[in-house]
Design an enzyme around this catalytic site. Sequence first.
Site, mmCIF file in Angstrom:
data_model
loop_
_atom_site.group_PDB
_atom_site.id
_atom_site.type_symbol
_atom_site.label_atom_id
_atom_site.label_comp_id
_atom_site.label_asym_id
_atom_site.label_seq_id
_atom_site.Cartn_x
_atom_site.Cartn_y
_atom_site.Cartn_z
ATOM 1 C CB SER A 45 -0.903 -0.029 1.229
ATOM 2 O OG SER A 45 -1.900 0.960 1.104
ATOM 3 C CD GLU A 46 -0.735 3.724 -3.470
ATOM 4 O OE1 GLU A 46 -0.764 2.487 -3.277
ATOM 5 O OE2 GLU A 46 -1.632 4.340 -4.098
ATOM 6 C CG ASN A 47 -0.950 4.224 2.991
ATOM 7 O OD1 ASN A 47 -0.977 3.195 2.318
ATOM 8 N ND2 ASN A 47 -1.495 4.296 4.180
#
Lengths: 218, 231
Positions: A45-47
């Site tokens: 998840s790119e966060n």
Amino acid sequence: MLTKEQIAKRIAQELQDGYYVNLGIGIPTLVANYVPAGMSVTLQSENGLLGMGPFPTEQTIDADLINAGKQTVTTLPGSSFFDSATSFAMIRSGRVDLTVLGAMEVNDKGDIANWKIPGKMVKGMGGAMDLVASAQNIIVAMQHTNRAGQSKLLSELSLPVTGLGCVKKVVTNLCVMNITPQGFELVELAQGVSVQDVKDATQGRLRVSDNLTEIATS
Amino acid sequence: MNKICKNADQAVSGITNDMTLMLGGFGLCGIPENCIAALARSKVSGLTCISNNAGVDDFGIGLLLQNRQVKKMISSYVGENAEFERQLLSGELEVELIPQGTLAERCRATGAGIPAFYTPAGYGTEVADGKEVREFDGKMYIMERAFQSNYAIVKAWKGDTEGNLVFKGTARNFNPMMAMAGKITIAEVEELVAPGVLDPNEIHTPGIFVNKIFLGIDYEKRIEQRTTQEL
């Protein structure tokens, strides 16, 4: 025609053991529900989370633990947290094996538009431009036509482009298509959908595979 | 040197009209709630805010937008804020949308003394307009510059009086790079401890990057998408 869940389930067939996968918001998120049994797939998840787990219970919910869609999630044994620069280092350096995205439009050269409708909707690209510029393996999950019934599979994009020549495969409610140098190649049909239905709903160059099959939805 | 501030109002007191601020957070996760509230009280205006998102209508940076304190937003995704979209489409608010990874790397470059770098993100799109394009090993890249930012405002889980910071979960996000990137960096923390309490092995942001630190209060930590399951 496929439901959203069936689109996700078909995309899950593309997963391989050991894959690191980034799933976009919407239908792509549902792919996580259909990872084949016995297969180890790690969700990025790119966060800033590698090894994303399922939704928490009411008792374990944590505001400091969300996914890129801002949904509350959990970790799994082996998960890690990191900052946004490290996250996109993973993405740009090609370590994410599969990226599944939604789209507003895809053209027959594999260009994708999914971030802006000039004068109407400006949400921003988020991580989509970084993902499509770097990922080797991009699958688009979307409806074949928009709400007005117009094709989203075009010869030229009408909306601002997110990335050029990056989409490899599109799974819609009607079919599975590969992007080839000759344009869209229809390789699998949803149950109850004809080749003519796909032709009618596709504006870009379309070729029917010699090995056309039906999408297994059971 | 004493880095400790009494509260958010004191920490942001040096921020004046027309400054450029970096604000940590992804969505509403890991945002400096106390400092945003203090800025809203301060009525400082003409701000340029560098932040991945623009909050929601009534929380986060949305509070500053409501007060018309923001002249320009530099963000990657602003989809959760109707007031933002209204101000943008009506031309009241200037907005620069940039890819999320580029935003993160521009912050990192700023804090690392790197003036510019090349990235493939945005090549062939309107993001590349006016930027240098260059080919490396057969692939096309665009040049992106570091930022100039008067202040960076970050939120950490724990900090000590030396300014060392530890972040929690996905509340880390943009905070560590922004902490490095401010000419002046303000950190608000949920726990403020004496030097030596935090394990040096586990510090995410070394104190050299932090100029002001204070113990935040009354964290709401609003959740945008409350998703749960029954076991």
